[in-house]
Design a protein around this motif. Sequence first.
Motif, short mmCIF file in Angstrom:
data_model
loop_
_atom_site.label_atom_id
_atom_site.label_comp_id
_atom_site.label_asym_id
_atom_site.label_seq_id
_atom_site.Cartn_x
_atom_site.Cartn_y
_atom_site.Cartn_z
N SER A 117 44.12 -74.90 41.14
CA SER A 117 44.05 -76.01 41.44
C SER A 117 44.61 -76.93 39.76
O SER A 117 43.50 -76.47 38.80
CB SER A 117 43.18 -76.97 41.12
OG SER A 117 43.55 -78.53 41.04
N THR A 118 45.83 -77.17 39.48
CA THR A 118 46.32 -78.15 38.24
C THR A 118 45.63 -79.09 37.93
O THR A 118 45.92 -79.61 36.50
CB THR A 118 47.65 -77.91 38.02
OG1 THR A 118 48.43 -78.38 39.32
CG2 THR A 118 48.26 -76.64 38.39
N GLU A 119 44.29 -79.24 38.64
CA GLU A 119 43.84 -80.35 38.27
C GLU A 119 42.59 -80.91 36.95
O GLU A 119 41.83 -81.70 36.82
CB GLU A 119 42.97 -81.68 39.57
CG GLU A 119 44.14 -81.74 40.66
CD GLU A 119 43.67 -82.35 41.81
OE1 GLU A 119 42.09 -82.61 41.70
OE2 GLU A 119 45.04 -82.11 42.65
N PHE A 120 42.43 -79.98 36.48
CA PHE A 120 41.79 -79.74 35.50
C PHE A 120 41.59 -78.68 34.70
O PHE A 120 43.25 -78.36 34.68
CB PHE A 120 39.85 -79.15 36.39
CG PHE A 120 39.68 -78.21 36.57
CD1 PHE A 120 39.62 -76.61 35.24
CD2 PHE A 120 40.47 -77.11 37.37
CE1 PHE A 120 40.08 -74.97 36.55
CE2 PHE A 120 40.80 -75.82 38.01
CZ PHE A 120 40.22 -75.12 37.32
N GLU A 121 41.38 -78.57 33.52
CA GLU A 121 42.67 -77.70 32.05
C GLU A 121 42.34 -77.00 32.44
O GLU A 121 43.51 -76.82 32.28
CB GLU A 121 41.07 -79.07 30.97
CG GLU A 121 41.99 -77.92 29.31
CD GLU A 121 41.06 -78.57 28.28
OE1 GLU A 121 41.49 -77.81 27.55
OE2 GLU A 121 40.39 -79.22 28.43
N ASP B 284 50.91 -74.40 42.12
CA ASP B 284 51.76 -74.64 41.30
C ASP B 284 52.98 -74.50 41.36
O ASP B 284 54.16 -74.34 41.47
CB ASP B 284 52.02 -75.89 40.07
CG ASP B 284 51.20 -77.43 40.50
OD1 ASP B 284 51.05 -77.72 41.63
OD2 ASP B 284 51.33 -78.07 39.35
N LEU B 285 52.65 -72.71 41.59
CA LEU B 285 53.86 -71.35 41.47
C LEU B 285 54.80 -71.95 42.70
O LEU B 285 54.73 -71.84 43.85
CB LEU B 285 53.04 -70.65 41.47
CG LEU B 285 53.90 -69.42 40.92
CD1 LEU B 285 54.29 -68.78 39.64
CD2 LEU B 285 52.63 -67.89 41.16
N ARG B 286 55.87 -71.98 41.68
CA ARG B 286 57.23 -72.07 42.53
C ARG B 286 57.74 -70.94 42.25
O ARG B 286 59.76 -71.74 41.89
CB ARG B 286 57.89 -73.07 42.78
CG ARG B 286 57.21 -74.34 42.89
CD ARG B 286 56.94 -74.40 44.67
NE ARG B 286 56.02 -75.70 44.58
CZ ARG B 286 54.22 -75.96 45.31
NH1 ARG B 286 53.83 -74.34 44.56
NH2 ARG B 286 53.28 -77.05 45.11
N ALA C 26 41.79 -59.12 31.25
CA ALA C 26 42.02 -59.79 32.03
C ALA C 26 43.22 -59.01 31.65
O ALA C 26 43.72 -58.67 31.43
CB ALA C 26 42.04 -60.91 31.13
N ALA C 27 44.03 -59.45 32.96
CA ALA C 27 45.33 -60.27 32.53
C ALA C 27 46.15 -61.35 33.34
O ALA C 27 46.34 -61.62 33.73
CB ALA C 27 45.75 -58.50 33.84
N TYR C 28 47.76 -60.97 31.99
CA TYR C 28 47.73 -62.04 32.66
C TYR C 28 49.16 -62.35 32.95
O TYR C 28 50.08 -61.53 32.06
CB TYR C 28 47.62 -64.15 31.84
CG TYR C 28 47.94 -62.93 30.43
CD1 TYR C 28 49.29 -64.26 29.76
CD2 TYR C 28 46.84 -62.85 29.46
CE1 TYR C 28 49.93 -63.83 27.91
CE2 TYR C 28 47.36 -62.21 28.31
CZ TYR C 28 48.35 -63.01 27.81
OH TYR C 28 48.35 -62.19 26.57
N ASP D 100 48.70 -72.27 34.83
CA ASP D 100 50.47 -72.80 34.97
C ASP D 100 51.14 -73.02 33.48
O ASP D 100 52.23 -72.34 33.61
CB ASP D 100 50.42 -74.11 35.94
CG ASP D 100 51.71 -73.98 36.00
OD1 ASP D 100 52.28 -73.27 37.13
OD2 ASP D 100 51.67 -75.69 36.49
N LYS D 101 50.87 -73.27 33.21
CA LYS D 101 51.31 -74.02 31.53
C LYS D 101 51.11 -72.76 30.58
O LYS D 101 52.68 -71.73 30.10
CB LYS D 101 51.71 -74.48 30.71
CG LYS D 101 51.77 -76.05 32.02
CD LYS D 101 52.54 -76.55 31.81
CE LYS D 101 52.65 -77.78 32.66
NZ LYS D 101 53.45 -77.81 34.37
N ALA D 102 50.24 -71.74 30.17
CA ALA D 102 49.78 -71.13 29.07
C ALA D 102 50.68 -69.41 29.79
O ALA D 102 50.58 -68.46 28.96
CB ALA D 102 49.03 -70.63 28.16
#
Length: 145
Positions: free
Chosen positions: A118-122, A51-53, A27-29, A128-130
């Motif tokens: 999608s950001t509609e689930f945890e 949501d990546l802008r 895994a990479a992030y 997106d956030k972490a």
Amino acid sequence: LIDLELTKDKLVMRQFMKELVSDKGLAAYGEKEVRHNLELGSVETLLLSEDLRKTRAKIVCSNRSCDFTDSQTRTNASAPIGNCLKCSSQLTIAEEEDIVADLSKMADQSGAAVKIISTEFEEGAQLDKAFGGIAAILRYKTSHV
């Protein structure tokens, strides 16, 4: 159909989370690490938040006798670019592209799958956030950047 897509997104995010804590390290992030793995061809699946802008800009020096160029990721199109590191002249944007398109092109060149999550689930919101909205499941382990 929306439920089916969310289910697929959840499954691929679970696979990423599993690889993240696994000893295999597949895994990479974060943009820098994922971009490095895309360049190596080690990405199996590229995960991008819906949501990546951001944009990826090619920066050049406005002084024609200077050959300075750089690339940078921008979150604010109106933010100042700054001055050349070589000659202190004004920098300008030569070209700019949406980061999703930029990373997707890199993934296509190496045969990696691209999933817009999608950001509609945890787990999608967590991407997106972490993780900055950019993550990857790898084919093989690579060194960190």
